[in-house]
Design a protein around this motif. Sequence first.
Motif, short mmCIF file in Angstrom:
data_model
loop_
_atom_site.label_atom_id
_atom_site.label_comp_id
_atom_site.label_asym_id
_atom_site.label_seq_id
_atom_site.Cartn_x
_atom_site.Cartn_y
_atom_site.Cartn_z
N TRP A 251 0.82 -1.21 0.00
CA TRP A 251 0.00 0.00 0.00
C TRP A 251 0.85 1.26 0.00
O TRP A 251 0.54 2.23 -0.67
CB TRP A 251 -0.95 0.00 1.21
CG TRP A 251 -2.17 -0.82 0.98
CD1 TRP A 251 -2.24 -2.17 0.86
CD2 TRP A 251 -3.50 -0.35 0.80
NE1 TRP A 251 -3.53 -2.57 0.63
CE2 TRP A 251 -4.33 -1.47 0.60
CE3 TRP A 251 -4.08 0.93 0.81
CZ2 TRP A 251 -5.70 -1.35 0.40
CZ3 TRP A 251 -5.44 1.04 0.62
CH2 TRP A 251 -6.25 -0.09 0.40
N GLU A 252 1.94 1.24 0.76
CA GLU A 252 2.77 2.44 0.84
C GLU A 252 3.56 2.70 -0.43
O GLU A 252 4.15 3.79 -0.60
CB GLU A 252 3.74 2.34 2.03
CG GLU A 252 4.72 1.18 1.96
CD GLU A 252 4.20 -0.08 2.62
OE1 GLU A 252 5.01 -0.96 2.96
OE2 GLU A 252 2.95 -0.18 2.80
N ASP A 253 3.58 1.73 -1.34
CA ASP A 253 4.33 1.89 -2.58
C ASP A 253 3.49 2.40 -3.75
O ASP A 253 4.00 2.57 -4.86
CB ASP A 253 4.99 0.57 -2.98
CG ASP A 253 6.09 0.16 -2.02
OD1 ASP A 253 6.64 1.05 -1.34
OD2 ASP A 253 6.38 -1.06 -1.94
N VAL A 254 2.18 2.61 -3.53
CA VAL A 254 1.32 3.11 -4.60
C VAL A 254 0.86 4.52 -4.25
O VAL A 254 1.03 5.00 -3.12
CB VAL A 254 0.11 2.19 -4.84
CG1 VAL A 254 0.58 0.79 -5.19
CG2 VAL A 254 -0.81 2.15 -3.62
N SER A 255 0.27 5.18 -5.23
CA SER A 255 -0.14 6.57 -5.03
C SER A 255 -1.28 6.67 -4.03
O SER A 255 -2.05 5.73 -3.81
CB SER A 255 -0.59 7.17 -6.36
OG SER A 255 -1.78 6.54 -6.82
N ALA A 256 -1.40 7.83 -3.43
CA ALA A 256 -2.50 8.09 -2.50
C ALA A 256 -3.84 7.96 -3.20
O ALA A 256 -4.82 7.49 -2.61
CB ALA A 256 -2.34 9.48 -1.88
N GLU A 257 -3.88 8.36 -4.47
CA GLU A 257 -5.12 8.25 -5.24
C GLU A 257 -5.53 6.79 -5.37
O GLU A 257 -6.70 6.45 -5.17
CB GLU A 257 -4.92 8.87 -6.63
CG GLU A 257 -6.16 8.79 -7.52
CD GLU A 257 -5.90 9.32 -8.92
OE1 GLU A 257 -6.82 9.91 -9.50
OE2 GLU A 257 -4.78 9.12 -9.43
N ARG A 258 -4.58 5.91 -5.68
CA ARG A 258 -4.92 4.50 -5.82
C ARG A 258 -5.38 3.92 -4.48
O ARG A 258 -6.33 3.14 -4.43
CB ARG A 258 -3.73 3.71 -6.37
CG ARG A 258 -4.06 2.23 -6.57
CD ARG A 258 -2.94 1.46 -7.21
NE ARG A 258 -3.31 0.06 -7.38
CZ ARG A 258 -2.52 -0.88 -7.90
NH1 ARG A 258 -1.29 -0.57 -8.30
NH2 ARG A 258 -2.94 -2.13 -8.00
N ARG A 259 -4.71 4.28 -3.40
CA ARG A 259 -5.11 3.78 -2.08
C ARG A 259 -6.53 4.22 -1.74
O ARG A 259 -7.34 3.44 -1.22
CB ARG A 259 -4.14 4.28 -1.01
CG ARG A 259 -2.75 3.68 -1.10
CD ARG A 259 -1.96 3.91 0.19
NE ARG A 259 -1.77 5.33 0.49
CZ ARG A 259 -0.74 6.05 0.10
NH1 ARG A 259 0.21 5.49 -0.64
NH2 ARG A 259 -0.62 7.31 0.44
N THR A 260 -6.86 5.46 -2.06
CA THR A 260 -8.19 5.97 -1.76
C THR A 260 -9.26 5.24 -2.57
O THR A 260 -10.29 4.81 -2.03
CB THR A 260 -8.27 7.48 -2.05
OG1 THR A 260 -7.32 8.16 -1.22
CG2 THR A 260 -9.66 8.02 -1.78
N LEU A 261 -9.01 5.09 -3.88
CA LEU A 261 -9.99 4.42 -4.73
C LEU A 261 -10.16 2.96 -4.31
O LEU A 261 -11.29 2.44 -4.30
CB LEU A 261 -9.54 4.50 -6.19
CG LEU A 261 -9.56 5.89 -6.83
CD1 LEU A 261 -8.94 5.85 -8.21
CD2 LEU A 261 -10.99 6.42 -6.91
N ALA A 262 -9.07 2.29 -3.95
CA ALA A 262 -9.16 0.89 -3.52
C ALA A 262 -9.94 0.77 -2.22
O ALA A 262 -10.74 -0.16 -2.05
CB ALA A 262 -7.76 0.31 -3.37
N SER A 263 -9.73 1.71 -1.31
CA SER A 263 -10.44 1.67 -0.03
C SER A 263 -11.93 1.83 -0.21
O SER A 263 -12.74 1.18 0.47
CB SER A 263 -9.90 2.78 0.90
OG SER A 263 -8.53 2.59 1.19
N LEU A 264 -12.32 2.69 -1.15
CA LEU A 264 -13.74 2.96 -1.36
C LEU A 264 -14.49 1.75 -1.90
O LEU A 264 -15.68 1.60 -1.65
CB LEU A 264 -13.90 4.15 -2.31
CG LEU A 264 -13.49 5.52 -1.76
CD1 LEU A 264 -13.53 6.58 -2.85
CD2 LEU A 264 -14.41 5.93 -0.60
N ARG A 265 -13.80 0.90 -2.65
CA ARG A 265 -14.49 -0.24 -3.26
C ARG A 265 -14.06 -1.58 -2.67
O ARG A 265 -14.45 -2.63 -3.18
CB ARG A 265 -14.26 -0.25 -4.77
CG ARG A 265 -12.82 -0.53 -5.19
CD ARG A 265 -12.74 -0.84 -6.68
NE ARG A 265 -11.41 -1.21 -7.09
CZ ARG A 265 -10.51 -0.39 -7.62
NH1 ARG A 265 -10.82 0.87 -7.80
NH2 ARG A 265 -9.31 -0.82 -7.95
#
Length: 417
Positions: free
Chosen positions: A321-335
């Motif tokens: 998780w820490e190796d990907v963008s904040a945007e990707r982490r946010t989108l993944a968390s939402l779904r």
Amino acid sequence: MTDKHRVPLVLISGLSPGPVAHLAERFRATGRGTAVVHYDLRNIGAGIVHRRLQAGPRDQLVTLELDHGCVSCTLRHDLLPLLRRLAATPAVERIVVRLDESMEPERVCWELHHVLVGDRPVVEDVDVEAVVTVVDAASWLADATGDDTLEERGLRGARDDERTLAQVALAQVEFADVLVFAGSAPDAWTAAKTGAVLERVAPSVPLLELSGVDIAGLLAAVPEHARRGEPADPHGALLSGEPPLHADCGVSVLTFTAQRPFHPQRLHEAIDLLLDGVVRTRGRAWVASQPDVAFWVESAGGGLGIGHAGPWLDSTDGPAWEDVSAERRTLASLRWDPVWGDRAQELVIVTHLAEPGEIEAALRAALLTDAELAEGRQAWARYPDPFGSWHEEPCEDTDPAPDRFDVGAPSGKDDTP
């Protein structure tokens, strides 16, 4: 290296060489500190590329001979080193690169960020000030919705380049920070429909008229949130800005989402609908036979490709998780799903003649049924899978296409600074 030591870089793309050259000349006219580089790939099939460099009183034409004639050869073995040399030249205060019609600016920017020249990427020497795309109002809509290939127009970017004109037209527009209209549409309907398409594929990009544009005004028009050459994250947001969701001139936006995988064979049959009456498709797909890999789906006009976008976060070999963008982490968390993790179908489809409802119904029918879902991954792995690591339509077999980023070495003489 800090920003104050980086030389501003402007990339200009477009399918109409005349207006693109006119805009590049306007940049050159701003002062002796502007260096303008132009690449002509008309003879790249024979391994020949012509590069023109104009800097102050100097006007130099160089012929490059490449072992493997392709865009990446040109970028890695000529443009990137040239940008570094120009950035180190005290008299150069801005670099403008006029791209060949077949070149996509995102590919250039990816190379700037990721390919090492010596011990560092060239983005440490140059600062992408703006990516500008010139849109020919008379012909862009037909190019962006047609089936012509680059080869049919004499615009191939490599010997084996099978891209369509539409793929390049859409890629140039979507990656732009500013669009510049050249000329006028042949009629009011073409003008209105062109505007409707651009509002949906590049909704946050300002539009200027070439006839009245000045360079200071153009650069001032670049929005604060502009990409400025930052390559797109295939796991990031698919909708940039706020495109109109209502239909206009027959142009509509369909967003397709689901949290169950596609059956590979049924998806292969369904994608035919993305090749007729569709302006653009972009997005991620989850295919049951390859559950750990996100597929990237992209179409334009009559051309469509499906390739791998890397593993899902929930995959065994997925990134941390820490190796990907904040945007990707946010989108993944939402779904995030407790069973499937971040796996999901997310496609954005812009249509102009096709019926969005028919496309959505076909894609829904391509998803696994409840019974198939219950069979589990071992059964899914045995499904017939027509997809390779890269898939092209129309297809004759399921072998992946040749590597698009093959590189060679030039042997042309060059005496640039």
